[in-house]
Scaffold this motif. Sequence first.
Motif, PDB file in Angstrom:
ATOM      1  N   UNK A 120      12.773 -46.229   8.904  1.00 22.26           N
ATOM      2  CA  UNK A 120      11.801 -47.215   8.445  1.00 22.26           C
ATOM      3  C   UNK A 120      10.513 -46.462   8.152  1.00 22.26           C
ATOM      4  N   UNK A 121       9.975 -46.655   6.949  1.00 18.79           N
ATOM      5  CA  UNK A 121       8.718 -46.005   6.579  1.00 18.79           C
ATOM      6  C   UNK A 121       7.688 -47.066   6.220  1.00 18.79           C
ATOM      7  N   UNK A 122       6.484 -46.850   6.685  1.00 19.02           N
ATOM      8  CA  UNK A 122       5.366 -47.740   6.426  1.00 19.02           C
ATOM      9  C   UNK A 122       4.385 -46.998   5.533  1.00 19.02           C
ATOM     10  N   UNK A 170       3.118 -51.605   3.547  1.00 19.10           N
ATOM     11  CA  UNK A 170       4.403 -51.942   2.935  1.00 19.10           C
ATOM     12  C   UNK A 170       5.484 -51.223   3.716  1.00 19.10           C
ATOM     13  N   UNK A 171       6.498 -51.963   4.126  1.00 12.92           N
ATOM     14  CA  UNK A 171       7.576 -51.402   4.925  1.00 12.92           C
ATOM     15  C   UNK A 171       8.847 -51.341   4.091  1.00 12.92           C
ATOM     16  N   UNK A 172       9.505 -50.185   4.115  1.00 11.06           N
ATOM     17  CA  UNK A 172      10.804 -50.001   3.448  1.00 11.06           C
ATOM     18  C   UNK A 172      11.747 -49.340   4.442  1.00 11.06           C
ATOM     19  N   UNK A 173      13.028 -49.630   4.324  1.00 14.37           N
ATOM     20  CA  UNK A 173      14.019 -49.066   5.231  1.00 14.37           C
ATOM     21  C   UNK A 173      15.245 -48.598   4.457  1.00 14.37           C
ATOM     22  N   UNK A 174      16.011 -47.721   5.111  1.00 14.43           N
ATOM     23  CA  UNK A 174      17.272 -47.232   4.549  1.00 14.43           C
ATOM     24  C   UNK A 174      18.222 -46.916   5.693  1.00 14.43           C
TER      25      UNK A 174
END
Length: 186
Positions: A120-122, A170-174
């Motif tokens: 998870x990256x913010x 903004x949070x994105x995940x993989x």
Amino acid sequence: VFGLGGTSAAIASVMYNWGTGHVVDAMGYAPMFVVAGILGPLGLIATLLKQQPVETTHAVERLVRTGLTSAHPTLAKTDVKMSVRRTFQALRIAVNGEFSALEALLRALPHSLAPGGRVVLLTFHSGEDRRVKKAFQAGHRAGVYADIADEVIRSRKEETFANRRASAAKLRWAVRGTGPSALKNE
């Protein structure tokens, strides 16, 4: 200036690429200033730099304010203030090598995750978010990531009210893939 090579073109490039372009456009570096929709006089930054060297943060602020108000006298004070903020943000990103570090992390990330591992990256800047989004999408297409966030996750109204800085987050995940194509060069 600030370890950026000192030329007006180098500074303009940093401001345009990492400050999202708003400042540079008004000061004469086409394709330019979207907010006002008008090009400023070509080379205004270079002219201002020749008149007085930029050695302090106050000088940078004066340069940006002077350039914007000269090119666009009717520009709203809020637009000028935002451009000054974006200029300092762009300079910070350049001096600290923030995008280089992020890109190195994004390249190493799949090798750091166990199969099925999650990341998870913010991010707090559109330039950061764009890089993360594109890296996750490319990894997903290549089979490195089994799943990625379809949409960016943003703070809810309550969280933003409690912490106004959360509005920029903004949070994105993989999720790393588990199949043979997840990492071919492991």
